[in-house]
Write a protein that holds these residues in place. Sequence first.
Motif, short mmCIF file in Angstrom:
data_model
loop_
_atom_site.label_atom_id
_atom_site.label_comp_id
_atom_site.label_asym_id
_atom_site.label_seq_id
_atom_site.Cartn_x
_atom_site.Cartn_y
_atom_site.Cartn_z
N UNK A 36 0.85 -1.19 0.00
CA UNK A 36 0.00 0.00 0.00
C UNK A 36 0.89 1.24 0.00
N UNK A 37 0.61 2.15 -0.94
CA UNK A 37 1.32 3.43 -0.99
C UNK A 37 0.37 4.53 -0.54
N UNK A 38 0.85 5.38 0.35
CA UNK A 38 0.06 6.49 0.86
C UNK A 38 0.68 7.81 0.41
N UNK A 39 -0.15 8.71 -0.08
CA UNK A 39 0.33 10.00 -0.59
C UNK A 39 -0.55 11.11 -0.05
N UNK A 40 0.08 12.14 0.47
CA UNK A 40 -0.65 13.32 0.94
C UNK A 40 -0.54 14.42 -0.10
#
Length: 309
Positions: free
Chosen positions: A120-124
Amino acid sequence: MWFKHLHLYRVHDAPTLSDNDLSAALDEQAFRPLGSVEARRMGWSAPAGRGSQQRLHEIQGHRLMSALRQERLLPASVVKEEMESRAAEREEAEGRPLRRQEKQALKEEIYEEFLPRAFVRTQRIDLWWDTQRHLIGINASSRKRAEDVLDLLRQTLGSLKVTPLATRATPMRAMTEWLSDPEKRPATLALGDQVELKAVSGDESVLRGRQIDLDGEEIQTALETGRQATRLAFTIDESLSLVLTDDLALKTLRFADALIDEASQADDGDDPVLRLETDFALMTQALSRTIEQLIEWLGGEATPASPTP
């Protein structure tokens, strides 16, 4: 907090919402972590991070919101390789080639099986809304990601009419003139050391230069052959360095050391929210001046196209 990139949009007929109403709307679209069978999800989070539940910060008409985007990374090549392996086994066991529909069904089955195990990649992605100038800026590396955040904002508000910010003179034309004729450069513009020149006819090849003298013979020769600038690095008034692109995106933003020092010396009592709001206030002041200057240099703002609801 300091933005690295900025995609700019003109806001048309924005819905009138108080900060309380907007905060409540953001809460309804708050980010939730991905479920095991979901490929991607986006929602609003607290700009100040995990220590805060505040999803909206408003300072003198400047609003700050942060979207959080999660996606599972499942390369198509991995699914294809597994599908081909399983298809070969079935074809050998059944003594016949699989039909296209059977391979597609097998591919979908493998995708659903592998998805919960994918990384899982999280980006803000931060959004700045200047309610006085009716402008939205999104700190995203690509136009596609910026549009994703706008879609989330439309969903949150019910509707939102925006168009990409446009100027009467195209950035490509202006940047090419600034490079080819120093007399046409604005007085407070200092060239950097990055450029991208595109051939407008023939093979349309792109010449990219980094750490190069933009007034040097190589660049001038390329311009004389008809190439035009699609990216150009420069500094404005010694306060902000950036790379301007042909679609009016501001890339690789670097704020002056004096501004960063001013922010670091502010008395925030180690309060992360106060620190965030101090940085945001100083940053938006600098960005507002820069955007107004760019619009002036590019001949003023163009009449917008039909806004996207």
